[in-house]
Design a protein around this motif. Structure first.
Motif, mmCIF file in Angstrom:
data_model
loop_
_atom_site.group_PDB
_atom_site.id
_atom_site.type_symbol
_atom_site.label_atom_id
_atom_site.label_comp_id
_atom_site.label_asym_id
_atom_site.label_seq_id
_atom_site.Cartn_x
_atom_site.Cartn_y
_atom_site.Cartn_z
ATOM 1 N N ASN A 1 0.780 -1.238 0.000
ATOM 2 C CA ASN A 1 0.000 0.000 0.000
ATOM 3 C C ASN A 1 0.812 1.288 0.000
ATOM 4 O O ASN A 1 0.233 2.371 -0.178
ATOM 5 C CB ASN A 1 -0.938 0.008 1.214
ATOM 6 C CG ASN A 1 -2.003 -1.073 1.127
ATOM 7 O OD1 ASN A 1 -2.990 -0.931 0.408
ATOM 8 N ND2 ASN A 1 -1.808 -2.159 1.870
ATOM 9 N N TYR A 2 2.136 1.194 0.185
ATOM 10 C CA TYR A 2 2.934 2.409 0.268
ATOM 11 C C TYR A 2 4.210 2.271 -0.563
ATOM 12 O O TYR A 2 4.764 1.176 -0.695
ATOM 13 C CB TYR A 2 3.295 2.713 1.729
ATOM 14 C CG TYR A 2 2.075 2.972 2.589
ATOM 15 C CD1 TYR A 2 1.512 4.239 2.672
ATOM 16 C CD2 TYR A 2 1.474 1.924 3.290
ATOM 17 C CE1 TYR A 2 0.380 4.464 3.438
ATOM 18 C CE2 TYR A 2 0.335 2.140 4.054
ATOM 19 C CZ TYR A 2 -0.207 3.414 4.127
ATOM 20 O OH TYR A 2 -1.334 3.626 4.869
ATOM 21 N N SER A 3 4.645 3.404 -1.103
ATOM 22 C CA SER A 3 5.881 3.397 -1.885
ATOM 23 C C SER A 3 7.072 3.188 -0.952
ATOM 24 O O SER A 3 6.960 3.310 0.269
ATOM 25 C CB SER A 3 6.035 4.731 -2.626
ATOM 26 O OG SER A 3 6.261 5.787 -1.703
ATOM 27 N N GLU A 4 8.206 2.901 -1.568
ATOM 28 C CA GLU A 4 9.417 2.656 -0.776
ATOM 29 C C GLU A 4 9.778 3.876 0.072
ATOM 30 O O GLU A 4 10.275 3.743 1.192
ATOM 31 C CB GLU A 4 10.575 2.298 -1.704
ATOM 32 C CG GLU A 4 11.808 1.797 -0.979
ATOM 33 C CD GLU A 4 12.851 1.244 -1.930
ATOM 34 O OE1 GLU A 4 13.991 1.031 -1.475
ATOM 35 O OE2 GLU A 4 12.517 1.032 -3.115
ATOM 36 N N GLU A 5 9.484 5.069 -0.462
ATOM 37 C CA GLU A 5 9.783 6.299 0.273
ATOM 38 C C GLU A 5 8.803 6.524 1.423
ATOM 39 O O GLU A 5 9.161 7.082 2.468
ATOM 40 C CB GLU A 5 9.734 7.507 -0.670
ATOM 41 C CG GLU A 5 10.827 7.534 -1.732
ATOM 42 C CD GLU A 5 10.571 6.532 -2.856
ATOM 43 O OE1 GLU A 5 9.398 6.113 -3.020
ATOM 44 O OE2 GLU A 5 11.546 6.156 -3.544
ATOM 45 N N GLU A 6 7.554 6.070 1.240
ATOM 46 C CA GLU A 6 6.507 6.309 2.241
ATOM 47 C C GLU A 6 6.550 5.315 3.403
ATOM 48 O O GLU A 6 6.079 5.617 4.498
ATOM 49 C CB GLU A 6 5.128 6.240 1.589
ATOM 50 C CG GLU A 6 4.836 7.324 0.585
ATOM 51 C CD GLU A 6 3.534 7.083 -0.160
ATOM 52 O OE1 GLU A 6 2.812 8.060 -0.427
ATOM 53 O OE2 GLU A 6 3.243 5.902 -0.476
ATOM 54 N N ARG A 7 7.093 4.151 3.152
ATOM 55 C CA ARG A 7 7.014 3.069 4.145
ATOM 56 C C ARG A 7 7.634 3.397 5.504
ATOM 57 O O ARG A 7 7.017 3.109 6.535
ATOM 58 C CB ARG A 7 7.660 1.799 3.581
ATOM 59 C CG ARG A 7 6.785 1.064 2.584
ATOM 60 C CD ARG A 7 7.524 -0.089 1.944
ATOM 61 N NE ARG A 7 7.091 -0.258 0.558
ATOM 62 C CZ ARG A 7 7.819 -0.846 -0.382
ATOM 63 N NH1 ARG A 7 9.024 -1.317 -0.088
ATOM 64 N NH2 ARG A 7 7.353 -0.948 -1.611
ATOM 65 N N PRO A 8 8.840 3.977 5.554
ATOM 66 C CA PRO A 8 9.414 4.259 6.882
ATOM 67 C C PRO A 8 8.523 5.169 7.725
ATOM 68 O O PRO A 8 8.353 4.937 8.925
ATOM 69 C CB PRO A 8 10.744 4.941 6.537
ATOM 70 C CG PRO A 8 11.091 4.430 5.187
ATOM 71 C CD PRO A 8 9.784 4.302 4.473
ATOM 72 N N LYS A 9 7.925 6.189 7.103
ATOM 73 C CA LYS A 9 7.059 7.108 7.844
ATOM 74 C C LYS A 9 5.808 6.395 8.341
ATOM 75 O O LYS A 9 5.380 6.578 9.488
ATOM 76 C CB LYS A 9 6.676 8.298 6.966
ATOM 77 C CG LYS A 9 5.834 9.335 7.695
ATOM 78 C CD LYS A 9 5.526 10.524 6.807
ATOM 79 C CE LYS A 9 4.680 11.552 7.560
ATOM 80 N NZ LYS A 9 4.364 12.736 6.699
ATOM 81 N N MET A 10 5.221 5.551 7.471
ATOM 82 C CA MET A 10 4.018 4.825 7.869
ATOM 83 C C MET A 10 4.330 3.804 8.949
ATOM 84 O O MET A 10 3.543 3.606 9.886
ATOM 85 C CB MET A 10 3.392 4.127 6.653
ATOM 86 C CG MET A 10 2.022 3.545 6.941
ATOM 87 S SD MET A 10 0.866 4.815 7.518
ATOM 88 C CE MET A 10 -0.400 3.799 8.256
ATOM 89 N N LYS A 11 5.483 3.152 8.846
ATOM 90 C CA LYS A 11 5.887 2.193 9.870
ATOM 91 C C LYS A 11 6.055 2.898 11.209
ATOM 92 O O LYS A 11 5.684 2.356 12.260
ATOM 93 C CB LYS A 11 7.184 1.504 9.456
ATOM 94 C CG LYS A 11 7.602 0.364 10.379
ATOM 95 C CD LYS A 11 8.809 -0.368 9.815
ATOM 96 C CE LYS A 11 9.210 -1.537 10.691
ATOM 97 N NZ LYS A 11 10.382 -2.267 10.132
ATOM 98 N N GLN A 12 6.600 4.124 11.173
ATOM 99 C CA GLN A 12 6.753 4.895 12.393
ATOM 100 C C GLN A 12 5.393 5.277 12.975
ATOM 101 O O GLN A 12 5.183 5.242 14.189
ATOM 102 C CB GLN A 12 7.576 6.158 12.121
ATOM 103 C CG GLN A 12 7.880 6.990 13.358
ATOM 104 C CD GLN A 12 8.725 6.240 14.379
ATOM 105 O OE1 GLN A 12 9.505 5.360 14.025
ATOM 106 N NE2 GLN A 12 8.563 6.577 15.645
#
Length: 249
Positions: free
Chosen positions: A191-202
């Motif tokens: 559901n999230y791009s590689e750039e978006e994933r760290p922020k969403m995981k946080q």
């Protein structure tokens, strides 16, 4: 040697629970629809010196669960872990989606208890542990069908505990918050791009006041305790393991 039946033990929380129970000397019966995943768990157990069998089983099917439990000589511990997730509110949840969640997350527990409890009674008792969720206790955004199913898991826990408290069977449930499993990793990847994933995981981590998601091993430790003789005075309880989520609700 006691026989511990764990559904959905091919990965994540189910696998962690199976490994902990095996390490404590139980024979594992791994019930999973995905036999390849179940085999990987069984291989880990056997390499560590434990014993495990694999039985293909669709917990949503009465016939499949009946056939699986027919293959079991005894059931001392039953962990109803198999489940699926669902995202959406009451408007976006379709009738088919609601039925699908009910069939796996609710009827799956019913099926395994229905066919497992007679085997427990035949051997003098046993322990049942259901995987519920904090969703059974607090409102979670866009989790209508999932919350319905976990509320049912909690209620079934209380019912079974009450009905069999004088028959040698204990029944409890665990209510985790977010746990970092392959499912969560897959959700982020899908559901999230590689750039978006760290922020969403946080963001997912910070939902827990303690500042992180739980680990499958932490759930496994609690599960193993509740299934052991050390917890012989505990039944009808719902254990929060949530990094403080319900504390602040």
């Amino acid at each position: 040697m006691k026989t511990a039946v764990v559904t959905g033990a091919g990965s994540g929380i189910g696998q962690a629970i199976a490994l902990k129970l095996a390490a404590e000397g139980n024979h594992l019966a791994i019930l999973d629809f995905n036999t390849e995943a179940a085999q990987s768990t069984a291989d880990i157990i056997r390499k560590a010196g434990g014993s495990a069998d694999i039985i293909q089983c669709d917990v949503s099917s009465t016939e499949s669960v009946e056939a699986a439990f027919t293959q079991l000589e005894r059931v001392d511990i039953l962990v109803n872990n198999a489940g699926i997730a669902s995202i959406g509110n009451v408007e976006t949840c379709t009738p088919d989606e609601l039925d699908k969640i009910y069939q796996v997350n609710v009827k799956g527990i019913y099926h395994c208890c229905h066919f497992g409890i007679p085997k427990m009674l035949a051997n003098g008792g046993g322990v049942i542990l259901n995987l519920a969720s904090i969703a059974s206790k607090v409102g979670i955004l866009d989790r209508f069908a999932y919350s319905m199913s976990k509320g049912a898991a909690h209620a079934m826990t209380l019912s079974v505990a009450r009905d069999y408290v004088d028959k040698g069977i204990r029944c409890n449930c665990i209510c985790p918050a977010r746990v970092l499993t392959p499912f969560v990793e897959g959700y982020l990847e899908k559901n999230y791009s590689e750039e978006e994933r760290p922020k969403m995981k946080q963001t997912l981590s910070e939902y827990q006041p303690i500042g992180r998601m739980g680990t499958p091993e932490e759930i496994g430790d609690l599960a193993a305790f509740l299934c052991s003789d050390k917890a012989s005075f505990i039944t009808g309880s719902a254990y929060d393991i949530d990094g403080g989520v319900t504390l602040l609700r």
